[in-house]
Write a protein that holds these residues in place. Structure first.
Motif, PDB file in Angstrom:
ATOM      1  N   ASP A   1       0.733  -1.120  -0.076  1.00 43.54           N
ATOM      2  CA  ASP A   1       0.053   0.071  -0.104  1.00 43.54           C
ATOM      3  C   ASP A   1       0.907   1.193   0.102  1.00 43.54           C
ATOM      4  OD1 ASP A   1      -2.212  -1.472   0.111  1.00 43.54           O
ATOM      5  OD2 ASP A   1      -2.373  -1.572   2.191  1.00 43.54           O
ATOM      6  N   SER A   2       1.042   1.719  -1.109  1.00 43.16           N
ATOM      7  CA  SER A   2       1.666   2.980  -1.402  1.00 43.16           C
ATOM      8  C   SER A   2       3.175   3.100  -0.639  1.00 43.16           C
ATOM      9  CB  SER A   2       1.041   4.299  -0.818  1.00 43.16           C
ATOM     10  OG  SER A   2       0.842   4.219   0.455  1.00 43.16           O
ATOM     11  N   GLN A   3       3.740   1.743  -0.790  1.00 43.17           N
ATOM     12  CA  GLN A   3       5.246   1.660  -0.480  1.00 43.17           C
ATOM     13  C   GLN A   3       6.144   1.371  -1.574  1.00 43.17           C
ATOM     14  OE1 GLN A   3       5.045  -1.647   2.328  1.00 43.17           O
ATOM     15  NE2 GLN A   3       5.265   0.087   4.232  1.00 43.17           N
ATOM     16  N   VAL A   4       7.368   1.517  -1.462  1.00 43.85           N
ATOM     17  CA  VAL A   4       8.339   1.527  -2.584  1.00 43.85           C
ATOM     18  C   VAL A   4       9.405   0.464  -2.256  1.00 43.85           C
ATOM     19  CG1 VAL A   4       9.960   2.741  -4.057  1.00 43.85           C
ATOM     20  CG2 VAL A   4       7.955   3.857  -3.178  1.00 43.85           C
ATOM     21  N   GLU A   5       9.694  -0.658  -3.099  1.00 46.15           N
ATOM     22  CA  GLU A   5      10.736  -1.472  -2.866  1.00 46.15           C
ATOM     23  C   GLU A   5      11.753  -1.304  -3.711  1.00 46.15           C
ATOM     24  OE1 GLU A   5      10.858  -6.465  -2.989  1.00 46.15           O
ATOM     25  OE2 GLU A   5      10.172  -5.497  -4.631  1.00 46.15           O
ATOM     26  N   ILE A   6      13.130  -1.284  -2.904  1.00 48.70           N
ATOM     27  CA  ILE A   6      14.480  -1.032  -3.382  1.00 48.70           C
ATOM     28  C   ILE A   6      15.157  -2.254  -3.810  1.00 48.70           C
ATOM     29  CG2 ILE A   6      16.462   0.244  -3.431  1.00 48.70           C
ATOM     30  CD1 ILE A   6      13.857   1.980  -3.491  1.00 48.70           C
ATOM     31  N   ILE A   7      15.542  -2.742  -5.067  1.00 50.22           N
ATOM     32  CA  ILE A   7      16.418  -3.607  -5.353  1.00 50.22           C
ATOM     33  C   ILE A   7      17.750  -3.125  -5.641  1.00 50.22           C
ATOM     34  CG2 ILE A   7      16.806  -5.655  -6.732  1.00 50.22           C
ATOM     35  CD1 ILE A   7      13.922  -5.599  -7.521  1.00 50.22           C
ATOM     36  N   MET A   8      18.776  -3.763  -4.691  1.00 47.41           N
ATOM     37  CA  MET A   8      20.114  -3.274  -4.608  1.00 47.41           C
ATOM     38  C   MET A   8      21.047  -4.301  -5.038  1.00 47.41           C
ATOM     39  SD  MET A   8      20.057  -1.428  -0.795  1.00 47.41           S
ATOM     40  CE  MET A   8      19.248  -2.958  -0.155  1.00 47.41           C
ATOM     41  N   ASN A   9      22.086  -3.824  -5.950  1.00 55.67           N
ATOM     42  CA  ASN A   9      23.226  -4.960  -6.050  1.00 55.67           C
ATOM     43  C   ASN A   9      24.349  -4.563  -5.268  1.00 55.67           C
ATOM     44  OD1 ASN A   9      22.245  -6.126  -8.489  1.00 55.67           O
ATOM     45  ND2 ASN A   9      22.852  -4.900  -9.919  1.00 55.67           N
ATOM     46  N   VAL A  10      24.805  -5.345  -4.562  1.00 51.36           N
ATOM     47  CA  VAL A  10      25.801  -5.495  -3.547  1.00 51.36           C
ATOM     48  C   VAL A  10      26.948  -6.325  -3.794  1.00 51.36           C
ATOM     49  CG1 VAL A  10      26.456  -5.527  -1.023  1.00 51.36           C
ATOM     50  CG2 VAL A  10      24.084  -4.803  -1.709  1.00 51.36           C
ATOM     51  N   GLU A  11      28.181  -5.729  -3.781  1.00 53.16           N
ATOM     52  CA  GLU A  11      29.295  -6.580  -4.039  1.00 53.16           C
ATOM     53  C   GLU A  11      29.495  -7.893  -3.261  1.00 53.16           C
ATOM     54  OE1 GLU A  11      32.940  -4.292  -3.897  1.00 53.16           O
ATOM     55  OE2 GLU A  11      32.184  -2.718  -5.011  1.00 53.16           O
ATOM     56  N   GLU A  12      29.660  -8.780  -3.749  1.00 56.19           N
ATOM     57  CA  GLU A  12      29.654 -10.091  -3.057  1.00 56.19           C
ATOM     58  C   GLU A  12      30.761 -10.261  -2.217  1.00 56.19           C
ATOM     59  OE1 GLU A  12      29.688 -14.772  -4.272  1.00 56.19           O
ATOM     60  OE2 GLU A  12      29.781 -13.466  -5.957  1.00 56.19           O
ATOM     61  N   GLU A  13      32.070  -9.488  -2.472  1.00 52.01           N
ATOM     62  CA  GLU A  13      33.268  -9.801  -1.254  1.00 52.01           C
ATOM     63  C   GLU A  13      33.078  -8.889  -0.011  1.00 52.01           C
ATOM     64  OE1 GLU A  13      35.543  -5.870  -3.503  1.00 52.01           O
ATOM     65  OE2 GLU A  13      36.175  -7.610  -3.492  1.00 52.01           O
ATOM     66  N   VAL A  14      31.726  -8.066  -0.016  1.00 54.43           N
ATOM     67  CA  VAL A  14      31.467  -7.437   1.506  1.00 54.43           C
ATOM     68  C   VAL A  14      30.252  -8.191   1.924  1.00 54.43           C
ATOM     69  CG1 VAL A  14      32.551  -5.311   0.573  1.00 54.43           C
ATOM     70  CG2 VAL A  14      30.140  -5.635   0.371  1.00 54.43           C
ATOM     71  N   VAL A  15      29.813  -9.124   1.212  1.00 55.01           N
ATOM     72  CA  VAL A  15      28.626  -9.826   1.682  1.00 55.01           C
ATOM     73  C   VAL A  15      28.720 -10.406   3.345  1.00 55.01           C
ATOM     74  CG1 VAL A  15      26.928 -11.801   1.631  1.00 55.01           C
ATOM     75  CG2 VAL A  15      27.484 -10.224  -0.297  1.00 55.01           C
ATOM     76  N   GLU A  16      30.151 -10.905   3.601  1.00 48.62           N
ATOM     77  CA  GLU A  16      30.319 -11.417   4.865  1.00 48.62           C
ATOM     78  C   GLU A  16      30.319 -10.236   6.121  1.00 48.62           C
ATOM     79  OE1 GLU A  16      34.339 -12.616   5.459  1.00 48.62           O
ATOM     80  OE2 GLU A  16      34.996 -11.437   3.663  1.00 48.62           O
ATOM     81  N   PHE A  17      30.264  -9.077   5.690  1.00 48.78           N
ATOM     82  CA  PHE A  17      30.338  -8.036   6.745  1.00 48.78           C
ATOM     83  C   PHE A  17      29.126  -7.392   7.187  1.00 48.78           C
ATOM     84  CE2 PHE A  17      34.610  -7.869   4.794  1.00 48.78           C
ATOM     85  CZ  PHE A  17      35.309  -8.057   5.569  1.00 48.78           C
ATOM     86  N   ILE A  18      27.910  -7.794   6.056  1.00 49.05           N
ATOM     87  CA  ILE A  18      26.735  -7.339   6.138  1.00 49.05           C
ATOM     88  C   ILE A  18      25.834  -8.510   6.876  1.00 49.05           C
ATOM     89  CG2 ILE A  18      24.650  -6.305   5.235  1.00 49.05           C
ATOM     90  CD1 ILE A  18      26.473  -5.623   2.787  1.00 49.05           C
ATOM     91  N   ARG A  19      25.072  -8.267   8.073  1.00 54.00           N
ATOM     92  CA  ARG A  19      24.375  -9.296   8.720  1.00 54.00           C
ATOM     93  C   ARG A  19      22.850  -8.890   8.363  1.00 54.00           C
ATOM     94  NH1 ARG A  19      28.197 -12.781  10.686  1.00 54.00           N
ATOM     95  NH2 ARG A  19      29.989 -11.730  10.864  1.00 54.00           N
ATOM     96  N   LYS A  20      22.381 -10.305   8.740  1.00 56.81           N
ATOM     97  CA  LYS A  20      20.708 -10.171   8.468  1.00 56.81           C
ATOM     98  C   LYS A  20      20.012  -9.122   9.218  1.00 56.81           C
ATOM     99  CE  LYS A  20      20.379 -14.912   6.805  1.00 56.81           C
ATOM    100  NZ  LYS A  20      19.862 -14.533   5.498  1.00 56.81           N
ATOM    101  N   ASP A  21      20.633  -8.745  10.483  1.00 56.25           N
ATOM    102  CA  ASP A  21      19.773  -7.900  11.107  1.00 56.25           C
ATOM    103  C   ASP A  21      20.293  -6.385  11.145  1.00 56.25           C
ATOM    104  OD1 ASP A  21      22.221  -8.118  12.322  1.00 56.25           O
ATOM    105  OD2 ASP A  21      21.755  -8.385  14.444  1.00 56.25           O
ATOM    106  N   SER A  22      20.976  -6.245   9.908  1.00 57.99           N
ATOM    107  CA  SER A  22      21.350  -4.801   9.612  1.00 57.99           C
ATOM    108  C   SER A  22      20.181  -4.188   9.193  1.00 57.99           C
ATOM    109  CB  SER A  22      22.262  -4.946   8.429  1.00 57.99           C
ATOM    110  OG  SER A  22      23.623  -5.625   8.990  1.00 57.99           O
TER     111      SER A  22
END
Length: 325
Positions: free
Chosen positions: A76-97
């Motif tokens: 309902d009137s929201q916007v979804e953002i799809i992001m391309n993130v480098e795979e080499e930094v994935v290990e530093f981004i956590r699921k609760d970020s």
């Protein structure tokens, strides 16, 4: 013939340079847009993206790690953002970020900032959705600042009026600030308070010494507090005093009953103390008795001179004279 070859060489050189510039530009733009690096897709949903566009940058801990791939309407009137993130930094981004909107500089392009996350949570995976946090709205901030500015103007005006009254000596505070006599009185009060505080400290020190002496062994107060035998004796003494008080109370009641009887005229003692007629009779009886006693003494004094007793008294006198010799 040579001129045509020369022209062909020059054209070939320019074509080569154009192709090189084109390839360089493509590689540069591709590097900025992270088109030629391995990446995963992360998603997040905002209520308002505030002008975010496809291709804007994704930042994590101050480092550019990807770009906005796609923007879709969601729910309902929201916007979804799809992001391309480098795979080499994935290990530093956590699921609760968390993901929030920001800007590249004061008036720069909109960006997405990924922050937070704990080591207790696993790293993100392709297709994961991050929790979004809406940033402060600049319009609301400006409205709040405008309201605060208006309030500040009112406060400044009130302060101006208040300070002018204080300067003119109006009110209690103004009088205190401008009246030298009040200032002297106030200074005198402070001095008296300082003296009182000093005296209080001295008194507390004396009390501490006194209590320390009371706590010394051999002191009467310490014995009363700590000696159980003395406590039993004091308790026994109090019980004895209580019994004595009860006996005194009973004796007082009995004495009261006796005095009540003395004040009554239905007994002999009450008649003696309270009947005025009996008192007059008793007084008359005493007067008569005194008069009869006086007459009897006169008769007894005249008895030796009467004829029937004269010889006997003379004989008694002679015997007394003989015993004296």
């Amino acid at each position: 013939m040579k001129a045509e070859n020369k022209r062909s060489v020059i054209v070939g050189i320019f074509v080569f340079l154009g192709i090189a510039i084109l390839v360089t530009g493509i590689l540069t733009l591709g590097g900025q847009q992270k088109k030629f690096v391995k990446a995963i897709e992360l998603r997040t949903v905002f209520d308002d993206i505030g002008g975010l566009q496809t291709g804007n940058n994704i930042w994590f801990s101050g480092v550019k790690i990807g770009t906005v791939k796609k923007i879709n309407f969601y729910g309902d009137s929201q916007v979804e953002i799809i992001m391309n993130v480098e795979e080499e930094v994935v290990e530093f981004i956590r699921k609760d970020s968390k993901a929030t909107l920001s800007s590249d500089g004061l008036i720069g392009n909109k960006i997405i900032v990924i922050y937070g996350g704990t080591t207790m949570a696993p790293p993100v995976e392709n297709g994961d959705r991050l929790e979004s946090v809406m940033p402060l709205d600049t319009d609301q901030m400006m409205e709040t600042l405008q309201t605060n500015n208006e309030n500040l103007v009112d406060i400044t005006a009130d302060l101006k009026v208040l300070t002018s009254k204080l300067a003119d000596g109006e009110g209690i505070v103004g009088a205190v600030m401008t009246d030298s006599l009040l200032a002297e009185n106030f200074r005198s009060i402070l001095n008296n308070l300082a003296v009182a505080s000093t005296n209080s400290n001295k008194m507390l020190a004396e009390l501490n010494k006194f209590t320390a002496k009371l706590n010394q062994e051999g002191n009467l107060f310490n014995d009363l507090v700590t000696d159980t035998l003395m406590a039993d004796q004091v308790r026994e003494t109090l019980n004895t005093l209580q019994a004595t008080a009860k006996n005194s109370e009973q004796m007082t009641e009995e004495l009261k009953a006796i005095t009540d009887k003395f004040n009554s005229s239905d007994n002999a003692m009450g008649v003696l103390l309270n009947d005025p007629e009996f008192a007059e009779d008793l007084k008359s009886f005493m007067i008569n008795t005194d008069s009869a006693t006086y007459n009897l003494n006169k008769g007894l004094e005249a008895l030796p001179y009467t004829w029937p007793f004269r010889k006997g008294f003379k004989r008694q006198a002679k015997e007394a004279e003989k015993e004296g010799n």
